[in-house]
Motif scaffolding. Sequence first.
Motif, PDB file in Angstrom:
ATOM      1  N   LEU A   1       0.401 -16.964  20.332  1.00 50.18           N
ATOM      2  CA  LEU A   1       0.621 -16.232  21.569  1.00 50.18           C
ATOM      3  C   LEU A   1       0.904 -17.207  22.699  1.00 50.18           C
ATOM      4  N   MET A   2       1.686 -16.739  23.684  1.00 51.82           N
ATOM      5  CA  MET A   2       1.896 -17.544  24.875  1.00 51.82           C
ATOM      6  C   MET A   2       1.824 -16.634  26.086  1.00 51.82           C
ATOM      7  N   ASP A   3       1.002 -17.018  27.059  1.00 52.73           N
ATOM      8  CA  ASP A   3       0.877 -16.185  28.246  1.00 52.73           C
ATOM      9  C   ASP A   3       1.947 -16.544  29.274  1.00 52.73           C
ATOM     10  N   ILE A   4       1.930 -15.844  30.386  1.00 57.69           N
ATOM     11  CA  ILE A   4       2.967 -16.031  31.404  1.00 57.69           C
ATOM     12  C   ILE A   4       2.907 -17.430  32.009  1.00 57.69           C
ATOM     13  N   GLU A   5       1.714 -18.038  32.038  1.00 58.31           N
ATOM     14  CA  GLU A   5       1.581 -19.389  32.593  1.00 58.31           C
ATOM     15  C   GLU A   5       2.038 -20.460  31.619  1.00 58.31           C
ATOM     16  N   GLY A   6       2.352 -20.055  30.381  1.00 50.92           N
ATOM     17  CA  GLY A   6       2.803 -21.028  29.395  1.00 50.92           C
ATOM     18  C   GLY A   6       1.719 -21.579  28.498  1.00 50.92           C
ATOM     19  N   ASN A   7       0.522 -21.005  28.598  1.00 53.84           N
ATOM     20  CA  ASN A   7      -0.569 -21.439  27.739  1.00 53.84           C
ATOM     21  C   ASN A   7      -0.414 -20.800  26.365  1.00 53.84           C
ATOM     22  N   SER A   8      -0.573 -21.591  25.318  1.00 50.65           N
ATOM     23  CA  SER A   8      -0.400 -21.077  23.956  1.00 50.65           C
ATOM     24  C   SER A   8      -1.729 -21.036  23.221  1.00 50.65           C
ATOM     25  N   LYS A   9      -1.769 -20.145  22.257  1.00 51.64           N
ATOM     26  CA  LYS A   9      -2.961 -19.992  21.422  1.00 51.64           C
ATOM     27  C   LYS A   9      -2.501 -19.727  19.997  1.00 51.64           C
ATOM     28  N   TYR A  10      -3.189 -20.323  19.034  1.00 53.62           N
ATOM     29  CA  TYR A  10      -2.805 -20.200  17.637  1.00 53.62           C
ATOM     30  C   TYR A  10      -3.961 -19.687  16.797  1.00 53.62           C
ATOM     31  N   ALA A  11      -3.637 -18.864  15.813  1.00 52.31           N
ATOM     32  CA  ALA A  11      -4.639 -18.425  14.857  1.00 52.31           C
ATOM     33  C   ALA A  11      -5.096 -19.627  14.036  1.00 52.31           C
ATOM     34  N   ASN A  12      -6.348 -19.601  13.610  1.00 54.27           N
ATOM     35  CA  ASN A  12      -6.901 -20.750  12.871  1.00 54.27           C
ATOM     36  C   ASN A  12      -6.078 -21.087  11.633  1.00 54.27           C
ATOM     37  N   PHE A  13      -5.530 -20.055  10.991  1.00 55.77           N
ATOM     38  CA  PHE A  13      -4.847 -20.314   9.727  1.00 55.77           C
ATOM     39  C   PHE A  13      -3.469 -20.963   9.910  1.00 55.77           C
ATOM     40  N   VAL A  14      -3.008 -21.145  11.146  1.00 55.61           N
ATOM     41  CA  VAL A  14      -1.720 -21.819  11.357  1.00 55.61           C
ATOM     42  C   VAL A  14      -1.832 -23.044  12.246  1.00 55.61           C
ATOM     43  N   LYS A  15      -3.021 -23.314  12.752  1.00 54.71           N
ATOM     44  CA  LYS A  15      -3.190 -24.469  13.645  1.00 54.71           C
ATOM     45  C   LYS A  15      -2.746 -25.763  12.963  1.00 54.71           C
ATOM     46  N   GLY A  16      -1.956 -26.533  13.704  1.00 52.65           N
ATOM     47  CA  GLY A  16      -1.465 -27.795  13.182  1.00 52.65           C
ATOM     48  C   GLY A  16      -0.208 -27.655  12.348  1.00 52.65           C
ATOM     49  N   ARG A  17       0.160 -26.423  12.006  1.00 48.49           N
ATOM     50  CA  ARG A  17       1.364 -26.214  11.187  1.00 48.49           C
ATOM     51  C   ARG A  17       2.457 -25.485  11.962  1.00 48.49           C
TER      52      ARG A  17
ATOM     53  N   ALA B   1       7.499 -22.045  21.288  1.00 50.33           N
ATOM     54  CA  ALA B   1       8.146 -22.542  22.496  1.00 50.33           C
ATOM     55  C   ALA B   1       8.863 -21.379  23.157  1.00 50.33           C
ATOM     56  N   LYS B   2       8.664 -21.250  24.447  1.00 52.99           N
ATOM     57  CA  LYS B   2       9.231 -20.145  25.203  1.00 52.99           C
ATOM     58  C   LYS B   2      10.253 -20.657  26.197  1.00 52.99           C
ATOM     59  N   ALA B   3      11.296 -19.866  26.413  1.00 56.30           N
ATOM     60  CA  ALA B   3      12.312 -20.226  27.397  1.00 56.30           C
ATOM     61  C   ALA B   3      12.826 -18.960  28.054  1.00 56.30           C
ATOM     62  N   LYS B   4      13.422 -19.133  29.220  1.00 57.42           N
ATOM     63  CA  LYS B   4      13.976 -17.994  29.939  1.00 57.42           C
ATOM     64  C   LYS B   4      15.360 -18.353  30.457  1.00 57.42           C
ATOM     65  N   ASP B   5      16.275 -17.415  30.307  1.00 54.20           N
ATOM     66  CA  ASP B   5      17.625 -17.597  30.815  1.00 54.20           C
ATOM     67  C   ASP B   5      18.094 -16.256  31.375  1.00 54.20           C
ATOM     68  N   ARG B   6      18.028 -16.133  32.691  1.00 55.24           N
ATOM     69  CA  ARG B   6      18.381 -14.880  33.367  1.00 55.24           C
ATOM     70  C   ARG B   6      17.517 -13.756  32.831  1.00 55.24           C
ATOM     71  N   ALA B   7      18.121 -12.765  32.178  1.00 55.93           N
ATOM     72  CA  ALA B   7      17.345 -11.622  31.705  1.00 55.93           C
ATOM     73  C   ALA B   7      16.853 -11.792  30.275  1.00 55.93           C
ATOM     74  N   ASN B   8      17.101 -12.943  29.667  1.00 54.28           N
ATOM     75  CA  ASN B   8      16.692 -13.171  28.286  1.00 54.28           C
ATOM     76  C   ASN B   8      15.506 -14.110  28.213  1.00 54.28           C
ATOM     77  N   PHE B   9      14.519 -13.693  27.433  1.00 52.51           N
ATOM     78  CA  PHE B   9      13.347 -14.516  27.164  1.00 52.51           C
ATOM     79  C   PHE B   9      13.366 -14.832  25.675  1.00 52.51           C
ATOM     80  N   THR B  10      13.161 -16.095  25.328  1.00 50.11           N
ATOM     81  CA  THR B  10      13.132 -16.460  23.921  1.00 50.11           C
ATOM     82  C   THR B  10      11.780 -17.072  23.568  1.00 50.11           C
TER      83      THR B  10
END
Length: 123
Positions: free
Chosen positions: A49-65, A69-78
């Motif tokens: 997950l990534m919040d609006i401030e750009g902070n990310s959080k990962y489930a334990n089963f995927v941490k380290g793997r 990454a989030k980006a914004k371009d006009r009306a598109n969020f990736t």
Amino acid sequence: VQVVESGGDSVPPGGSLTLSCIVTAYTYKDFCMGWFRQAPGKERDWVALMDIEGNSKYANFVKGRFTIAKAKDRANFTLDLRMNSLQSDDTATYYCAAEPSPWLARSGKYTYWGQGTQVTVSS
């Protein structure tokens, strides 16, 4: 609001894959975004997950793997999900979700969902 995922594929164990999500919205300035997955016969789990401030959080089963990454371009969020060292347990349909309310996102509630993209890890 449209949410579209792409990048799902079949890869061998130990392989890597990058999933991409594009959220198109003209009425919101930003979103909390996240990746979720659901394997056959199992409940949907949150992955990263990534919040609006750009902070990310990962489930334990995927941490380290996995990394997001989030980006914004006009009306598109990736939101890209880079997955390394894939295991058979990572086989699932992966969904991208977006939520404009940080309060709802912190409660685990996401309003906008994509159709999902299939990831299969198999030799």
